[in-house]
Motif scaffolding. Structure first.
Motif, PDB file in Angstrom:
ATOM      1  N   GLY A 124       0.825  -1.026  -0.022  1.00 34.94           N
ATOM      2  CA  GLY A 124      -0.229   0.000   0.003  1.00 34.94           C
ATOM      3  C   GLY A 124       0.825   1.362  -0.033  1.00 34.94           C
ATOM      4  N   LEU A 125       2.107   0.973   0.467  1.00 39.04           N
ATOM      5  CA  LEU A 125       2.879   2.316   0.606  1.00 39.04           C
ATOM      6  C   LEU A 125       3.071   3.016  -0.683  1.00 39.04           C
ATOM      7  CD1 LEU A 125       4.709   4.422   2.222  1.00 39.04           C
ATOM      8  CD2 LEU A 125       6.292   2.624   2.267  1.00 39.04           C
ATOM      9  N   GLU A 126       3.869   2.369  -1.749  1.00 37.90           N
ATOM     10  CA  GLU A 126       3.930   2.964  -3.020  1.00 37.90           C
ATOM     11  C   GLU A 126       2.624   3.115  -3.713  1.00 37.90           C
ATOM     12  OE1 GLU A 126       6.602   1.796  -7.144  1.00 37.90           O
ATOM     13  OE2 GLU A 126       6.413   0.697  -5.502  1.00 37.90           O
ATOM     14  N   GLN A 127       1.508   2.394  -3.717  1.00 40.91           N
ATOM     15  CA  GLN A 127       0.476   2.424  -4.561  1.00 40.91           C
ATOM     16  C   GLN A 127      -0.235   3.733  -3.977  1.00 40.91           C
ATOM     17  OE1 GLN A 127       1.422  -0.394  -2.913  1.00 40.91           O
ATOM     18  NE2 GLN A 127       0.846  -2.062  -4.030  1.00 40.91           N
ATOM     19  N   PHE A 128      -0.495   4.050  -2.843  1.00 39.42           N
ATOM     20  CA  PHE A 128      -1.266   5.090  -2.244  1.00 39.42           C
ATOM     21  C   PHE A 128      -0.205   6.661  -2.358  1.00 39.42           C
ATOM     22  CE2 PHE A 128      -4.131   2.406   0.585  1.00 39.42           C
ATOM     23  CZ  PHE A 128      -5.132   3.006   0.086  1.00 39.42           C
ATOM     24  N   ALA A 129       1.060   6.442  -2.486  1.00 39.56           N
ATOM     25  CA  ALA A 129       2.071   7.487  -2.518  1.00 39.56           C
ATOM     26  C   ALA A 129       1.996   7.983  -4.076  1.00 39.56           C
ATOM     27  CB  ALA A 129       3.179   7.239  -2.250  1.00 39.56           C
ATOM     28  N   THR A 130       1.897   6.940  -4.977  1.00 39.42           N
ATOM     29  CA  THR A 130       2.241   7.465  -6.357  1.00 39.42           C
ATOM     30  C   THR A 130       1.006   7.449  -7.427  1.00 39.42           C
ATOM     31  OG1 THR A 130       2.811   5.019  -6.736  1.00 39.42           O
ATOM     32  CG2 THR A 130       4.583   6.614  -5.994  1.00 39.42           C
ATOM     33  N   LEU A 131       0.064   6.949  -7.065  1.00 36.17           N
ATOM     34  CA  LEU A 131      -1.143   6.593  -7.879  1.00 36.17           C
ATOM     35  C   LEU A 131      -2.294   7.570  -7.523  1.00 36.17           C
ATOM     36  CD1 LEU A 131      -1.462   2.965  -8.168  1.00 36.17           C
ATOM     37  CD2 LEU A 131      -0.287   4.337  -9.984  1.00 36.17           C
ATOM     38  N   PRO A 132      -3.036   8.003  -8.477  1.00 34.15           N
ATOM     39  CA  PRO A 132      -4.240   8.697  -8.039  1.00 34.15           C
ATOM     40  C   PRO A 132      -5.129   7.696  -7.228  1.00 34.15           C
ATOM     41  CG  PRO A 132      -4.190   8.484 -10.626  1.00 34.15           C
ATOM     42  CD  PRO A 132      -3.075   7.949 -10.159  1.00 34.15           C
ATOM     43  N   GLU A 133      -5.992   8.316  -6.241  1.00 37.32           N
ATOM     44  CA  GLU A 133      -6.458   7.416  -5.266  1.00 37.32           C
ATOM     45  C   GLU A 133      -7.477   6.466  -5.588  1.00 37.32           C
ATOM     46  OE1 GLU A 133      -9.845   8.661  -1.821  1.00 37.32           O
ATOM     47  OE2 GLU A 133      -7.949   9.700  -1.588  1.00 37.32           O
ATOM     48  N   ASP A 134      -8.174   6.676  -6.554  1.00 35.94           N
ATOM     49  CA  ASP A 134      -9.253   5.368  -7.020  1.00 35.94           C
ATOM     50  C   ASP A 134      -8.061   4.209  -7.642  1.00 35.94           C
ATOM     51  OD1 ASP A 134     -11.305   6.815  -6.540  1.00 35.94           O
ATOM     52  OD2 ASP A 134     -11.732   7.731  -8.408  1.00 35.94           O
ATOM     53  N   GLU A 135      -7.157   4.779  -8.421  1.00 41.15           N
ATOM     54  CA  GLU A 135      -6.362   3.607  -8.730  1.00 41.15           C
ATOM     55  C   GLU A 135      -5.637   2.915  -7.564  1.00 41.15           C
ATOM     56  OE1 GLU A 135      -3.633   4.563 -11.988  1.00 41.15           O
ATOM     57  OE2 GLU A 135      -4.946   6.113 -12.894  1.00 41.15           O
ATOM     58  N   ALA A 136      -5.100   3.695  -6.764  1.00 43.91           N
ATOM     59  CA  ALA A 136      -4.453   3.146  -5.584  1.00 43.91           C
ATOM     60  C   ALA A 136      -5.325   2.196  -4.923  1.00 43.91           C
ATOM     61  CB  ALA A 136      -3.820   4.309  -4.654  1.00 43.91           C
ATOM     62  N   ILE A 137      -6.606   2.556  -4.611  1.00 45.09           N
ATOM     63  CA  ILE A 137      -7.524   1.607  -3.750  1.00 45.09           C
ATOM     64  C   ILE A 137      -7.628   0.312  -4.676  1.00 45.09           C
ATOM     65  CG2 ILE A 137      -9.949   1.483  -3.400  1.00 45.09           C
ATOM     66  CD1 ILE A 137      -9.953   4.503  -2.867  1.00 45.09           C
ATOM     67  N   ALA A 138      -7.882   0.441  -5.797  1.00 47.99           N
ATOM     68  CA  ALA A 138      -7.996  -0.937  -6.934  1.00 47.99           C
ATOM     69  C   ALA A 138      -6.777  -1.679  -6.503  1.00 47.99           C
ATOM     70  CB  ALA A 138      -8.643  -0.414  -8.103  1.00 47.99           C
ATOM     71  N   ALA A 139      -5.412  -0.752  -6.946  1.00 49.09           N
ATOM     72  CA  ALA A 139      -4.270  -1.887  -6.761  1.00 49.09           C
ATOM     73  C   ALA A 139      -3.953  -2.479  -5.320  1.00 49.09           C
ATOM     74  CB  ALA A 139      -3.187  -0.812  -7.269  1.00 49.09           C
ATOM     75  N   VAL A 140      -4.234  -1.723  -4.392  1.00 52.31           N
ATOM     76  CA  VAL A 140      -3.984  -2.177  -3.108  1.00 52.31           C
ATOM     77  C   VAL A 140      -4.911  -3.288  -2.704  1.00 52.31           C
ATOM     78  CG1 VAL A 140      -4.063  -1.527  -0.654  1.00 52.31           C
ATOM     79  CG2 VAL A 140      -3.034   0.060  -2.095  1.00 52.31           C
ATOM     80  N   ALA A 141      -6.372  -3.115  -3.111  1.00 49.00           N
ATOM     81  CA  ALA A 141      -7.348  -4.173  -2.660  1.00 49.00           C
ATOM     82  C   ALA A 141      -6.857  -5.484  -3.437  1.00 49.00           C
ATOM     83  CB  ALA A 141      -8.562  -3.831  -3.322  1.00 49.00           C
ATOM     84  N   GLN A 142      -6.270  -5.231  -4.773  1.00 55.74           N
ATOM     85  CA  GLN A 142      -6.075  -6.649  -5.533  1.00 55.74           C
ATOM     86  C   GLN A 142      -4.658  -7.235  -4.829  1.00 55.74           C
ATOM     87  OE1 GLN A 142      -4.483  -5.747  -9.457  1.00 55.74           O
ATOM     88  NE2 GLN A 142      -5.020  -7.847 -10.384  1.00 55.74           N
ATOM     89  N   ALA A 143      -3.830  -6.407  -4.603  1.00 59.17           N
ATOM     90  CA  ALA A 143      -2.495  -6.787  -3.988  1.00 59.17           C
ATOM     91  C   ALA A 143      -2.779  -7.627  -2.700  1.00 59.17           C
ATOM     92  CB  ALA A 143      -1.369  -5.797  -3.818  1.00 59.17           C
ATOM     93  N   THR A 144      -3.758  -7.010  -1.934  1.00 60.12           N
ATOM     94  CA  THR A 144      -4.129  -7.618  -0.414  1.00 60.12           C
ATOM     95  C   THR A 144      -4.853  -8.911  -0.738  1.00 60.12           C
ATOM     96  OG1 THR A 144      -4.362  -5.292   0.330  1.00 60.12           O
ATOM     97  CG2 THR A 144      -5.362  -7.005   1.754  1.00 60.12           C
ATOM     98  N   ARG A 145      -5.627  -8.916  -1.808  1.00 66.27           N
ATOM     99  CA  ARG A 145      -6.440 -10.247  -2.018  1.00 66.27           C
ATOM    100  C   ARG A 145      -5.518 -11.346  -2.274  1.00 66.27           C
ATOM    101  NH1 ARG A 145     -10.223  -6.858  -4.583  1.00 66.27           N
ATOM    102  NH2 ARG A 145      -9.274  -7.005  -6.757  1.00 66.27           N
TER     103      ARG A 145
END
Length: 306
Positions: free
Chosen positions: A240-261
């Protein structure tokens, strides 16, 4: 009585309660109730929660817990270093409750197996350079000369593990010790291990909801502030660190959720690998789960008289 003898005496009569489960399985809530009802001290077995300054991204508990937020973002942490911290925390606790979802850290906290120390300063960079200079096949051949058993376990193209195996061999240790008790029922102290188990579909639903809650709680601001600092290699890998820091929020949420799954599926595999585990239904209310754990602990006489 010396402090060392006193520590051994305390360990001799102590038992450990350990709670494992995939991310978003409800461990934090159950552990909080056990902390209140048993007077237990929660000891985290989460590789990300070790780092300071990331309470939102790492879903840190809102109650005091050991080994949460104790490592600066610029420091690397090995499993062996974590194990030494965990063993010390367990020994200092009257009623230790080890809680985590990082399988290797969880087992390291409970196991009596002494893990090798981190590489000496500069040696990891040396072996990384050697791997790059020699190439995968020649580096793997060098490993086979120094530690044939480790070479059997590691593919030549797995740069990270080949380098780690070489640096261990360099220090007189092995990536494939003759007696590996990390994944056996052999624990350092009498231990009751409880695991929260949920269907994949329910985990996915909870993960999606929790990721959105992180964003609402300020994950983007937290991540960007951390990302602007010097970060160690292990800190950079906090989910979540890189995703939330570098992506637009909506994209970060999707990317983090996918990685967490994806992480949750690995954690369920770790759960199947762990011996001596009592599985409980993680879809039930936290209070019911806590009640069952307390009853189980009393039945097995693994808890002190709280």
């Amino acid at each position: 009585m010396s402090s060392r003898m006193a520590s051994k005496s305390r360990r001799g009569s102590k038992s450990v309660l350990a709670l494992f489960g995939p991310t978003a399985s409800g461990k934090t809530a159950v552990a909080g109730l056990l902390r209140e009802r048993l007077g237990a001290e929660v000891i985290s077995a989460d590789s990300a929660a070790l780092y300071d300054g990331l309470p939102v991204i790492t879903a840190a508990p809102d109650y005091p817990a050991r080994l949460v937020g104790v490592v600066p973002l610029g420091d690397d942490v090995s499993v062996g270093e974590y194990q030494r911290l965990a063993h010390a925390a367990i020994d200092e606790s009257d009623v230790p409750l080890v809680v985590g979802g990082t399988g290797l850290y969880f087992r390291a906290a409970l196991s009596g197996l002494v893990l090798p120390p981190p590489a000496a300063p500069g040696r990891r960079v040396f072996w990384q350079d050697e791997y790059d200079r020699l190439g995968p096949e020649a580096a793997h051949a060098a490993l086979a000369e120094h530690d044939a058993a480790a070479a059997v376990r590691v593919h030549a193209n797995d740069r990270k593990r080949v380098v780690r195996a070489l640096e261990l061999a360099d220090a007189g240790h092995s990536l494939a010790p003759e007696h590996d008790r990390l994944w056996t029922e052999d624990t350092r102290l009498p231990t009751t291990i409880i695991a929260l188990d949920l269907a994949v579909e329910e985990l996915d639903r909870r993960i999606d909801a929790r990721t959105r809650s992180m964003a609402e709680a300020g994950a983007v601001e937290e991540a960007r502030a951390a990302w602007a600092q010097p970060l160690s290699d292990t800190a950079r890998k906090v989910l979540g660190l890189e995703q939330f820091a570098t992506l637009p929020e909506d994209e970060a949420i999707a990317a983090v959720a996918q990685a967490t799954r994806r992480l949750a599926r690995y954690q369920r595999k770790w759960l199947r690998k762990m011996p001596g585990v009592v599985k409980l239904d993680g879809t039930r209310p936290a209070a019911e789960v806590a009640d069952e754990i307390i009853a189980l602990g009393r039945e097995r006489q693994h808890l002190s008289g709280h």
